[in-house]
Design an enzyme around this catalytic site. Structure first.
Site, PDB file in Angstrom:
ATOM      1  N   LYS A 190      45.974  41.143  39.140  1.00 25.27           N
ATOM      2  CA  LYS A 190      45.209  39.891  39.234  1.00 25.27           C
ATOM      3  C   LYS A 190      46.047  38.887  40.013  1.00 25.27           C
ATOM      4  O   LYS A 190      47.142  38.507  39.587  1.00 25.27           O
ATOM      5  CB  LYS A 190      44.908  39.372  37.823  1.00 25.27           C
ATOM      6  CG  LYS A 190      44.081  38.102  37.794  1.00 25.27           C
ATOM      7  CD  LYS A 190      43.610  37.855  36.363  1.00 25.27           C
ATOM      8  CE  LYS A 190      42.884  36.561  36.188  1.00 25.27           C
ATOM      9  NZ  LYS A 190      42.393  36.399  34.824  1.00 25.27           N
ATOM     10  N   LEU A 226      38.338  44.660  42.421  1.00 20.50           N
ATOM     11  CA  LEU A 226      37.556  44.948  41.216  1.00 20.50           C
ATOM     12  C   LEU A 226      36.712  43.764  40.801  1.00 20.50           C
ATOM     13  O   LEU A 226      35.637  43.913  40.237  1.00 20.50           O
ATOM     14  CB  LEU A 226      38.499  45.288  40.045  1.00 20.50           C
ATOM     15  CG  LEU A 226      39.313  46.558  40.162  1.00 20.50           C
ATOM     16  CD1 LEU A 226      40.363  46.595  39.070  1.00 20.50           C
ATOM     17  CD2 LEU A 226      38.399  47.762  40.067  1.00 20.50           C
ATOM     18  N   VAL A 250      40.876  40.276  41.285  1.00 14.06           N
ATOM     19  CA  VAL A 250      41.474  41.409  40.581  1.00 14.06           C
ATOM     20  C   VAL A 250      41.304  42.658  41.447  1.00 14.06           C
ATOM     21  O   VAL A 250      40.226  42.905  42.004  1.00 14.06           O
ATOM     22  CB  VAL A 250      40.820  41.608  39.205  1.00 14.06           C
ATOM     23  CG1 VAL A 250      41.488  42.744  38.453  1.00 14.06           C
ATOM     24  CG2 VAL A 250      40.913  40.321  38.383  1.00 14.06           C
ATOM     25  N   ASP A 288      36.090  39.188  41.392  1.00 17.54           N
ATOM     26  CA  ASP A 288      36.484  37.912  41.982  1.00 17.54           C
ATOM     27  C   ASP A 288      36.146  36.835  40.959  1.00 17.54           C
ATOM     28  O   ASP A 288      35.016  36.357  40.912  1.00 17.54           O
ATOM     29  CB  ASP A 288      35.705  37.720  43.303  1.00 17.54           C
ATOM     30  CG  ASP A 288      36.062  36.407  43.975  1.00 17.54           C
ATOM     31  OD1 ASP A 288      37.013  35.743  43.526  1.00 17.54           O
ATOM     32  OD2 ASP A 288      35.373  36.045  44.948  1.00 17.54           O
ATOM     33  N   GLY A 289      37.088  36.522  40.107  1.00 16.34           N
ATOM     34  CA  GLY A 289      36.835  35.553  39.041  1.00 16.34           C
ATOM     35  C   GLY A 289      37.146  34.142  39.487  1.00 16.34           C
ATOM     36  O   GLY A 289      37.539  33.911  40.640  1.00 16.34           O
ATOM     37  N   ASP A 299      36.230  32.559  25.629  1.00 14.73           N
ATOM     38  CA  ASP A 299      35.363  33.002  26.731  1.00 14.73           C
ATOM     39  C   ASP A 299      34.984  34.466  26.560  1.00 14.73           C
ATOM     40  O   ASP A 299      35.035  35.252  27.514  1.00 14.73           O
ATOM     41  CB  ASP A 299      36.056  32.769  28.078  1.00 14.73           C
ATOM     42  CG  ASP A 299      35.075  32.834  29.244  1.00 14.73           C
ATOM     43  OD1 ASP A 299      33.857  32.780  28.997  1.00 14.73           O
ATOM     44  OD2 ASP A 299      35.533  32.952  30.392  1.00 14.73           O
ATOM     45  N   CYS A 332      39.533  32.288  38.386  1.00 18.44           N
ATOM     46  CA  CYS A 332      40.976  32.019  38.469  1.00 18.44           C
ATOM     47  C   CYS A 332      41.686  32.931  39.461  1.00 18.44           C
ATOM     48  O   CYS A 332      42.733  32.571  39.983  1.00 18.44           O
ATOM     49  CB  CYS A 332      41.641  32.211  37.117  1.00 18.44           C
ATOM     50  SG  CYS A 332      40.810  31.367  35.816  1.00 18.44           S
ATOM     51  N   GLY A 333      41.121  34.112  39.639  1.00 18.22           N
ATOM     52  CA  GLY A 333      41.849  35.040  40.494  1.00 18.22           C
ATOM     53  C   GLY A 333      41.008  36.196  40.976  1.00 18.22           C
ATOM     54  O   GLY A 333      39.882  36.398  40.523  1.00 18.22           O
TER      55      GLY A 333
HETATM   56  N1  LIG Z   1      42.777  45.305  33.595  1.00 19.58           N
HETATM   57  C1  LIG Z   1      41.661  45.427  34.307  1.00 19.58           C
HETATM   58  N2  LIG Z   1      41.195  46.642  34.652  1.00 19.58           N
HETATM   59  C2  LIG Z   1      40.070  46.759  35.374  1.00 19.58           C
HETATM   60  N3  LIG Z   1      39.313  45.718  35.785  1.00 19.58           N
HETATM   61  C3  LIG Z   1      39.713  44.481  35.454  1.00 19.58           C
HETATM   62  C4  LIG Z   1      40.913  44.266  34.716  1.00 19.58           C
HETATM   63  N4  LIG Z   1      41.053  42.935  34.529  1.00 19.58           N
HETATM   64  C5  LIG Z   1      40.003  42.357  35.112  1.00 19.58           C
HETATM   65  N5  LIG Z   1      39.198  43.275  35.694  1.00 19.58           N
HETATM   66  C6  LIG Z   1      37.936  43.031  36.424  1.00 19.58           C
HETATM   67  O1  LIG Z   1      38.024  41.815  37.127  1.00 19.58           O
HETATM   68  C7  LIG Z   1      37.037  40.890  36.642  1.00 19.58           C
HETATM   69  C8  LIG Z   1      37.630  39.497  36.647  1.00 19.58           C
HETATM   70  O2  LIG Z   1      38.779  39.480  35.837  1.00 19.58           O
HETATM   71  P1  LIG Z   1      39.179  38.214  34.965  1.00 19.58           P
HETATM   72  O3  LIG Z   1      38.033  37.877  34.076  1.00 19.58           O
HETATM   73  O4  LIG Z   1      40.479  38.453  34.306  1.00 19.58           O
HETATM   74  O5  LIG Z   1      39.342  37.125  36.109  1.00 19.58           O
HETATM   75  P2  LIG Z   1      39.013  35.588  36.037  1.00 19.58           P
HETATM   76  O6  LIG Z   1      39.335  35.015  37.374  1.00 19.58           O
HETATM   77  O7  LIG Z   1      39.722  34.988  34.880  1.00 19.58           O
HETATM   78  O8  LIG Z   1      37.446  35.628  35.767  1.00 19.58           O
HETATM   79  P3  LIG Z   1      36.502  34.524  35.107  1.00 19.58           P
HETATM   80  O9  LIG Z   1      35.772  33.920  36.235  1.00 19.58           O
HETATM   81  O10 LIG Z   1      35.609  35.363  34.209  1.00 19.58           O
HETATM   82  O11 LIG Z   1      37.361  33.578  34.344  1.00 19.58           O
HETATM   83  C9  LIG Z   1      36.654  41.407  35.258  1.00 19.58           C
HETATM   84  O12 LIG Z   1      35.339  41.072  34.893  1.00 19.58           O
HETATM   85  C10 LIG Z   1      36.816  42.909  35.419  1.00 19.58           C
HETATM   86  O13 LIG Z   1      35.634  43.469  35.934  1.00 19.58           O
END
Ligand SMILES: Nc1ncnc2c1ncn2[C@@H]1O[C@H](COP(=O)(O)OP(=O)(O)OP(=O)(O)O)[C@@H](O)[C@H]1O
Length: 437
Positions: A33, A10, A18, A12-13, A125, A15-16
């Site tokens: 995640k 879903l 998803v 690729d952030g 954020d 931190c992780g």
């Molecule tokens: N519970 C969820 N249900 C559906 N999609 C999700 C969910 N949580 C996260 N995602 C998808 O995954 C993406 C990345 O999630 P998240 O922001 O938690 O990761 P991150 O690694 O912390 O990202 P960032 O680089 O923004 O810090 C989100 O923008 C969203 O599109």
């Protein structure tokens, strides 16, 4: 992790990664995640901000963390699944969101923020990618940068995606507060109208410059955080730049929306309304507004006290013609309310106002929008013998000119020409036209 079958990625952030997955025990769809870094000790992940924060949060507008799994030194968060993030919805959108839709999104963002701030955390954020949406429900996600309000400054400088970053963070003050989330909410509100970010800075300095170009020179006396900041002074110099007129750049926003955006996007964090105050803003209370000049609010209150208007709803008798079903309701108002200013508080506990416009019969064509409480809400009951369905729902919106509050509503039209000479007001709506079968 064999309990969860990964279906697709879903996101690729930073931190992780998803993934969309299926819980093979409950068959529920979830979001998994998988954190990018490895975790070798128990304390390492119990201290994670995302876990610490989400464990304390229980709110319909905050994403629910269902489970945390550690396997082979890898950490997996299992979240409830949401269909989209707001960034995707904005990107795919071909026409602007209606103000009603924006109100719906923003109400939920602010309710989530209110809960989070009251629980003693701020997100840091907030951005469209971190606002997840399924149908009409919005939930705040990604608490990886969340911080406890009570935690000790100085805070790290590299916080939040640049476009939504508050000036005090850009100015590298170590003492920022939950007001950084309110700034982001203001930027988001503007973006929901225009479908593009209001401050798309290309670097930290450019970010500050973009803010400055729109908001104008900050009043440094009213913005003490900025006053001793050479970064800002270098940028603004001694030339005083006036703010741009927000309606010029957000032309589809009502005056109320513009005002809320202005307040949220205050240079000075202490001037930004908090989440609860924002929810009290007239932008969220369209039903209480009347788009015609009213008297001084104080006068309204007094006139309301003076003449205790008695309001009752009656169903007219209908003839055999199907078109007779067209008109559902008649408002009967006692002569004491001859100069109809306000019908206040049809139901005390409801907190709803019914506002009628004075002299409406001088403007027979004018549409007046107002809230009609459902009978059980208002304490006003339709006669038991009627079998006519009351079409309170599915009221269409008129196309509104910019700046005119939108509201679900009815338009006033005289039922019969002479009815206005009697103390009766006819309340009719073409939307109520139904066939009696
Ligand atoms: N519970 C969820 N249900 C559906 N999609 C999700 C969910 N949580 C996260 N995602 C998808 O995954 C993406 C990345 O999630 P998240 O922001 O938690 O990761 P991150 O690694 O912390 O990202 P960032 O680089 O923004 O810090 C989100 O923008 C969203 O599109």
């Amino acid at each position: 992790m064999e309990r969860y079958k990964i279906l697709r990625e879903l996101g690729d952030g930073s931190c992780g990664n998803v993934y969309k997955a299926r819980d093979m025990i409950t068959y529920e769809i979830v979001a998994v995640k998988k954190l990018k870094r490895k975790f070798y000790f128990w304390e390492e992940y119990t201290n994670l901000r995302e876990i610490k924060t989400l464990r304390k949060m229980n709110h319909p507008n905050i994403i629910k963390l269902k489970e945390v799994i550690r396997e082979n030194n890898e950490l997996f968060f299992i979240f409830e699944y949401m269909d989209y993030n707001l960034y995707q919805l904005i990107k795919e959108r071909e026409k602007p969101f209606s103000e009603e839709e924006i109100r719906c999104f923003m109400t939920q963002v602010l309710q989530g923020l209110s809960h989070m701030h009251k629980k003693g955390f701020f997100h840091r954020d907030l951005k469209p990618e971190n606002l997840l949406v399924t149908n009409d429900v919005l939930k705040i996600a990604d608490f990886g940068l969340a911080r406890e309000v009570s935690s000790m400054p100085p805070y790290t400088q590299y916080v939040s995606t640049r476009w939504y970053r508050a000036p005090e963070v850009l100015l590298q003050t170590p003492y920022y507060t939950p007001a950084v989330d309110m700034w982001a909410a203001g930027a988001l509100l503007a973006e929901l109208f225009t479908l593009s970010p209001i401050f798309p800075g290309e670097s930290e300095l450019d970010q500050l410059y973009k803010i400055y170009c729109i908001l104008g020179t900050p009043d440094l006396t009213a913005f003490p955080i900025g006053a001793n900041k050479s970064r800002l002074l270098d940028l603004v110099g001694h030339e005083v730049v006036p703010p741009v007129k927000l309606p010029d750049i957000i032309p589809n926003a009502s005056l109320e929306a513009i005002d809320l955006i202005k307040q949220l996007l205050s240079w000075d964090p202490s001037r930004r309304p908090d989440a609860d105050q924002s929810l009290q803003h007239p932008f969220f209370h369209v039903d209480k507004r009347v788009p015609c000049p009213l008297h001084d609010p104080l006068e309204l209150k007094l006139s309301c006290k003076r003449s205790k208007t008695n309001l009752e709803l009656k169903l007219q008798d209908f003839g055999p013609d199907t078109d007779d079903c067209f008109l559902g309701l008649t408002l009967a108002v006692k002569p004491s309310a001859s100069n109809l200013d306000v019908v206040h508080n049809a139901s005390q506990g409801m907190g709803e106002d019914l506002l009628l416009c004075s002299d409406f019969n001088h403007h027979p064509d004018q549409s007046i929008f107002w809230t009609l409480l459902s009978p059980d809400q208002s304490g006003i009951h339709t006669p038991a013998e009627t079998s006519l369905p009351l079409p309170f729902s599915s009221i269409q919106q008129h196309q509104q000119p910019i700046g005119v509050p939108q509201s679900a509503g009815f338009s006033f039209q005289p039922l019969q020409p002479n009815i206005l000479t009697s103390p009766f007001l006819a309340l009719s709506s073409p939307f109520q036209r139904r066939r009696c079968l």
